[in-house]
Design a protein around this motif. Structure first.
Motif, PDB file in Angstrom:
ATOM      1  N   MET A   1      38.601  25.211  32.971  1.00  0.00           N
ATOM      2  CA  MET A   1      37.913  26.463  32.629  1.00  0.00           C
ATOM      3  C   MET A   1      37.789  26.602  31.123  1.00  0.00           C
ATOM      4  O   MET A   1      38.671  26.186  30.374  1.00  0.00           O
ATOM      5  N   GLY A   2      36.704  27.195  30.696  1.00  0.00           N
ATOM      6  CA  GLY A   2      36.432  27.290  29.271  1.00  0.00           C
ATOM      7  C   GLY A   2      36.930  28.578  28.649  1.00  0.00           C
ATOM      8  O   GLY A   2      37.827  29.245  29.156  1.00  0.00           O
ATOM      9  N   LYS A   3      36.252  28.943  27.575  1.00  0.00           N
ATOM     10  CA  LYS A   3      36.651  30.123  26.808  1.00  0.00           C
ATOM     11  C   LYS A   3      36.283  31.409  27.548  1.00  0.00           C
ATOM     12  O   LYS A   3      35.465  31.414  28.463  1.00  0.00           O
ATOM     13  N   THR A   4      36.888  32.504  27.085  1.00  0.00           N
ATOM     14  CA  THR A   4      36.570  33.822  27.661  1.00  0.00           C
ATOM     15  C   THR A   4      35.174  34.244  27.195  1.00  0.00           C
ATOM     16  O   THR A   4      34.871  34.224  26.001  1.00  0.00           O
ATOM     17  N   ILE A   5      34.318  34.594  28.152  1.00  0.00           N
ATOM     18  CA  ILE A   5      32.960  35.005  27.773  1.00  0.00           C
ATOM     19  C   ILE A   5      32.763  36.518  27.868  1.00  0.00           C
ATOM     20  O   ILE A   5      31.955  37.087  27.150  1.00  0.00           O
ATOM     21  N   LEU A   6      33.519  37.169  28.768  1.00  0.00           N
ATOM     22  CA  LEU A   6      33.357  38.613  28.933  1.00  0.00           C
ATOM     23  C   LEU A   6      34.724  39.269  29.055  1.00  0.00           C
ATOM     24  O   LEU A   6      35.602  38.763  29.743  1.00  0.00           O
ATOM     25  N   THR A   7      34.883  40.390  28.355  1.00  0.00           N
ATOM     26  CA  THR A   7      36.119  41.172  28.449  1.00  0.00           C
ATOM     27  C   THR A   7      35.774  42.643  28.626  1.00  0.00           C
ATOM     28  O   THR A   7      34.926  43.179  27.908  1.00  0.00           O
ATOM     29  N   ALA A   8      36.410  43.266  29.599  1.00  0.00           N
ATOM     30  CA  ALA A   8      36.314  44.724  29.763  1.00  0.00           C
ATOM     31  C   ALA A   8      37.691  45.291  29.432  1.00  0.00           C
ATOM     32  O   ALA A   8      38.683  44.908  30.062  1.00  0.00           O
TER      33      ALA A   8
ATOM     34  N   LYS B   1      28.046  53.988  33.145  1.00  0.00           N
ATOM     35  CA  LYS B   1      28.620  54.073  31.794  1.00  0.00           C
ATOM     36  C   LYS B   1      30.047  54.563  31.914  1.00  0.00           C
ATOM     37  O   LYS B   1      30.309  55.587  32.562  1.00  0.00           O
ATOM     38  N   ALA B   2      30.972  53.848  31.287  1.00  0.00           N
ATOM     39  CA  ALA B   2      32.377  54.265  31.323  1.00  0.00           C
ATOM     40  C   ALA B   2      32.609  55.387  30.323  1.00  0.00           C
ATOM     41  O   ALA B   2      31.972  55.438  29.264  1.00  0.00           O
ATOM     42  N   GLU B   3      33.538  56.304  30.674  1.00  0.00           N
ATOM     43  CA  GLU B   3      33.903  57.389  29.753  1.00  0.00           C
ATOM     44  C   GLU B   3      34.724  56.842  28.585  1.00  0.00           C
ATOM     45  O   GLU B   3      34.632  57.317  27.458  1.00  0.00           O
ATOM     46  N   GLU B   4      35.545  55.832  28.882  1.00  0.00           N
ATOM     47  CA  GLU B   4      36.381  55.205  27.839  1.00  0.00           C
ATOM     48  C   GLU B   4      36.364  53.704  28.029  1.00  0.00           C
ATOM     49  O   GLU B   4      36.118  53.197  29.120  1.00  0.00           O
ATOM     50  N   GLY B   5      36.684  52.990  26.939  1.00  0.00           N
ATOM     51  CA  GLY B   5      36.780  51.539  26.995  1.00  0.00           C
ATOM     52  C   GLY B   5      35.535  50.859  26.460  1.00  0.00           C
ATOM     53  O   GLY B   5      34.545  51.514  26.122  1.00  0.00           O
ATOM     54  N   GLU B   6      35.605  49.520  26.365  1.00  0.00           N
ATOM     55  CA  GLU B   6      34.460  48.781  25.842  1.00  0.00           C
ATOM     56  C   GLU B   6      34.344  47.412  26.509  1.00  0.00           C
ATOM     57  O   GLU B   6      35.314  46.888  27.071  1.00  0.00           O
ATOM     58  N   ILE B   7      33.140  46.852  26.439  1.00  0.00           N
ATOM     59  CA  ILE B   7      32.865  45.519  26.980  1.00  0.00           C
ATOM     60  C   ILE B   7      32.477  44.608  25.827  1.00  0.00           C
ATOM     61  O   ILE B   7      31.658  44.987  24.971  1.00  0.00           O
ATOM     62  N   THR B   8      33.073  43.434  25.794  1.00  0.00           N
ATOM     63  CA  THR B   8      32.693  42.440  24.777  1.00  0.00           C
ATOM     64  C   THR B   8      32.138  41.211  25.473  1.00  0.00           C
ATOM     65  O   THR B   8      32.637  40.784  26.515  1.00  0.00           O
ATOM     66  N   LEU B   9      31.093  40.660  24.887  1.00  0.00           N
ATOM     67  CA  LEU B   9      30.440  39.455  25.376  1.00  0.00           C
ATOM     68  C   LEU B   9      30.469  38.442  24.236  1.00  0.00           C
ATOM     69  O   LEU B   9      29.980  38.732  23.138  1.00  0.00           O
ATOM     70  N   ASP B  10      31.082  37.289  24.485  1.00  0.00           N
ATOM     71  CA  ASP B  10      31.271  36.278  23.426  1.00  0.00           C
ATOM     72  C   ASP B  10      31.924  36.883  22.188  1.00  0.00           C
ATOM     73  O   ASP B  10      31.535  36.574  21.049  1.00  0.00           O
ATOM     74  N   GLY B  11      32.884  37.778  22.400  1.00  0.00           N
ATOM     75  CA  GLY B  11      33.646  38.361  21.295  1.00  0.00           C
ATOM     76  C   GLY B  11      32.970  39.520  20.595  1.00  0.00           C
ATOM     77  O   GLY B  11      33.555  40.133  19.704  1.00  0.00           O
ATOM     78  N   LYS B  12      31.733  39.865  20.992  1.00  0.00           N
ATOM     79  CA  LYS B  12      31.018  40.973  20.350  1.00  0.00           C
ATOM     80  C   LYS B  12      30.908  42.153  21.310  1.00  0.00           C
ATOM     81  O   LYS B  12      30.573  41.980  22.488  1.00  0.00           O
ATOM     82  N   VAL B  13      31.165  43.367  20.788  1.00  0.00           N
ATOM     83  CA  VAL B  13      31.062  44.571  21.620  1.00  0.00           C
ATOM     84  C   VAL B  13      29.596  44.796  22.000  1.00  0.00           C
ATOM     85  O   VAL B  13      28.702  44.721  21.154  1.00  0.00           O
TER      86      VAL B  13
END
Length: 506
Positions: A1-8, A56-68
């Motif tokens: 498996m490779g690098k992380t692409i998406l983070t919530a 749309k979430a009330e709180e939190g963020e999503i990053t794709l390839d390390g960018k919000v």
């Protein structure tokens, strides 16, 4: 498996009266299948829809390839290569398969006309990659089976050449062959580095395709584990928050006479051919077979949805003519349909009104309606069936799949039919809700109800039935009693139509 692409990160989503997600973290790597599990209402689909831009979430963020990233809708997510295959279809019934796959992205000729030839060729290639070349790309979607529509949904998603794919219960309606094709496709997508978020209740699938599992319960993340790091029992316990020692609960009931008998039933399309079956009061019979074997079509004949070409139905020994669902209901037959959204519920109406939809005359014989009484009946079934909702006045479309299924059950329980047909009663719902439905079916049988259960999940049919009828290509090809159940023999006869079980017509 490779690098992380998406983070919530720290995702919180609030709906009126409830917190659907509470500070949830999730991540996805290149070339992995990350499975999301939990009971209905645990927050799985809500989390997936936040990552797809649908919520749309009330709180939190999503990053794709390390960018919000901020999504103002699914189109934004789509442009970033995040595509969904939902359990509930998004296809347009009155246009062709090819037109559906390229809807709003149609190819044009130099003269500005639709380039049907090119769209059909590409659609055919996509379906061929899924081993579904038998689906006619020129056919209207309305003419396809549920399983075929699901494969078109998947082909449509692949046409976007995605980086991240979200599958929501993709195998709920598929035959074994189609599931194998889908899993082969998923392995190919993984090899290409595509990250896959897979929402499912079918634990037997997890080791075949999965890498990691995240468990949600009541909107909270319980744990993320490697695919080989916990047993099925531990997984279920984390999902439901209690020890689950036995999934299928059956008591021995006295069978007190034949409630329904069908002799040599045939339909007008050749999908049901000379079908014979009986079900006694206090008995659960299972009908096993592959998708397209004729199980649902048999149920539709018994319930008057489709006309009977030839053959005879008997209720309590008396010959009857069933020409409509209204007639079937008057004869004491209820149908928990395979497609709860189309046939089971009025989605825009309240839980309360859906609960009494069939039983209004029974509750109000003098036609004077009382909304207070309707609410009382609905609240009683809400508590009995543990329907997760803040109010019985809420529209059914806002409920999770499992809770919608419980409203369908409440509707029939309030009517109290003598014969109940369950067609895929646990399709797309979690193990906790499944256990509640199994317990309910067992209770109904112990009260003397006659139950016919159709299911694509063989362990479920074996776990719940007193007898099993096996269907293959429109015919009953076997009948097996509980003390003779053998999953391999039943499975072989489902697939081949011969071998391993008593001949139903012999």
């Amino acid at each position: 498996m490779g690098k992380t692409i998406l983070t919530a990160s720290h995702i919180t989503k609030i709906f009126p009266g409830m917190k659907a997600l509470d500070n949830v973290d999730f991540d996805l790597r290149e070339g992995e299948v990350h499975i999301l599990v939990g009971e209905n209402g645990a927050g799985k689909s809500t989390l997936a829809k936040v990552m797809l831009g649908a919520y749309k979430a009330e709180e939190g963020e999503i990053t794709l390839d390390g960018k919000v990233v901020k999504f103002n809708g699914t189109k934004d997510a789509l442009e970033k290569g995040i595509v969904a295959v939902y359990q509930e279809f998004t296809l347009v019934p009155y246009i062709s398969v090819a037109q559906n796959i390229f809807l709003n992205r149609e190819y044009k000729t130099k003269l500005g006309l639709l380039d049907h030839k090119r769209m059909e060729a590409e659609a055919q290639a996509l379906l061929q990659s899924l081993n579904c070349e038998y689906i006619d790309v020129k056919s209207y979607v309305k003419n396809l089976s549920v399983a075929e529509q699901q494969m078109v949904e998947i082909a449509k998603a692949l046409s976007f050449k995605p980086r991240i794919m979200v599958f929501d219960e993709p195998t709920a309606t598929l035959s074994e062959r189609e599931v194998d094709s889908l899993f082969a496709q998923i392995h190919r997508l993984k090899a290409e580095g595509i990250g896959i978020i897979y929402v499912s209740h079918r634990m037997q699938e997890f080791p075949l395709i999965g890498d990691r599992i995240t468990i949600l319960r009541d909107g909270v993340k319980i744990k993320t584990v490697g695919i080989n790091d916990c047993t099925n029992e531990e997984l279920v316990n984390m999902m439901v928050g209690r020890d689950v020692s036995q999934v299928y609960v059956r008591t021995e009931n006295k069978h007190s006479g034949v409630a329904l008998k069908a002799e040599n039933l045939c339909d007008y399309h050749g999908r049901v051919q000379n079908v014979n079956l009986t079900v006694e009061k206090g008995e659960i019979i299972g009908i096993a077979g592959l998708v397209g074997a004729g199980r649902t079509e048999t149920a539709e004949l018994l319930y008057g949805i489709q006309p009977i070409k030839s053959g005879q139905v008997y209720i309590n020994g008396k010959a009857v003519s069933i020409k409509s669902p209204i007639q079937a209901t008057k004869l004491g037959i209820g149908l928990v349909s395979e497609d709860r959204k189309k046939q089971g519920l009025a989605l825009d109406e309240s839980i309360a009104l859906n609960t009494v939809a069939v039983s209004l005359k029974k509750i109000f014989p003098k036609f004077f309606l009382s909304y207070k009484k309707i609410r009382e009946v609905a609240l009683d079934y809400k508590n009995q069936l543990r329907i997760a909702t803040t109010s019985v006045n809420k529209a059914c479309k806002y409920l999770s799949g499992g809770n919608q299924q419980k409203v369908v059950l409440a509707k029939w329980l309030s009517f109290d039919p003598d014969i109940l047909i369950f067609d895929e009663p646990t399709r797309g719902i979690d193990v906790g809700a499944k256990m509640e439905i199994y317990g309910l079916m067992n209770r109904l049988a112990s009260e003397g109800k006659a139950i016919i259960m159709i299911s694509s999940e063989l362990p479920e049919v074996i776990g719940m039935s007193d007898r099993i009828y096996i269907m293959h290509e429109g015919r009953m090809v076997g009948e097996v009693h509980r003390n003779e159940f053998d999953s391999e023999a039943i499975g072989a006869r489902m697939m081949l139509g011969t071998g391993g079980a008593k001949d139903a017509e012999g």
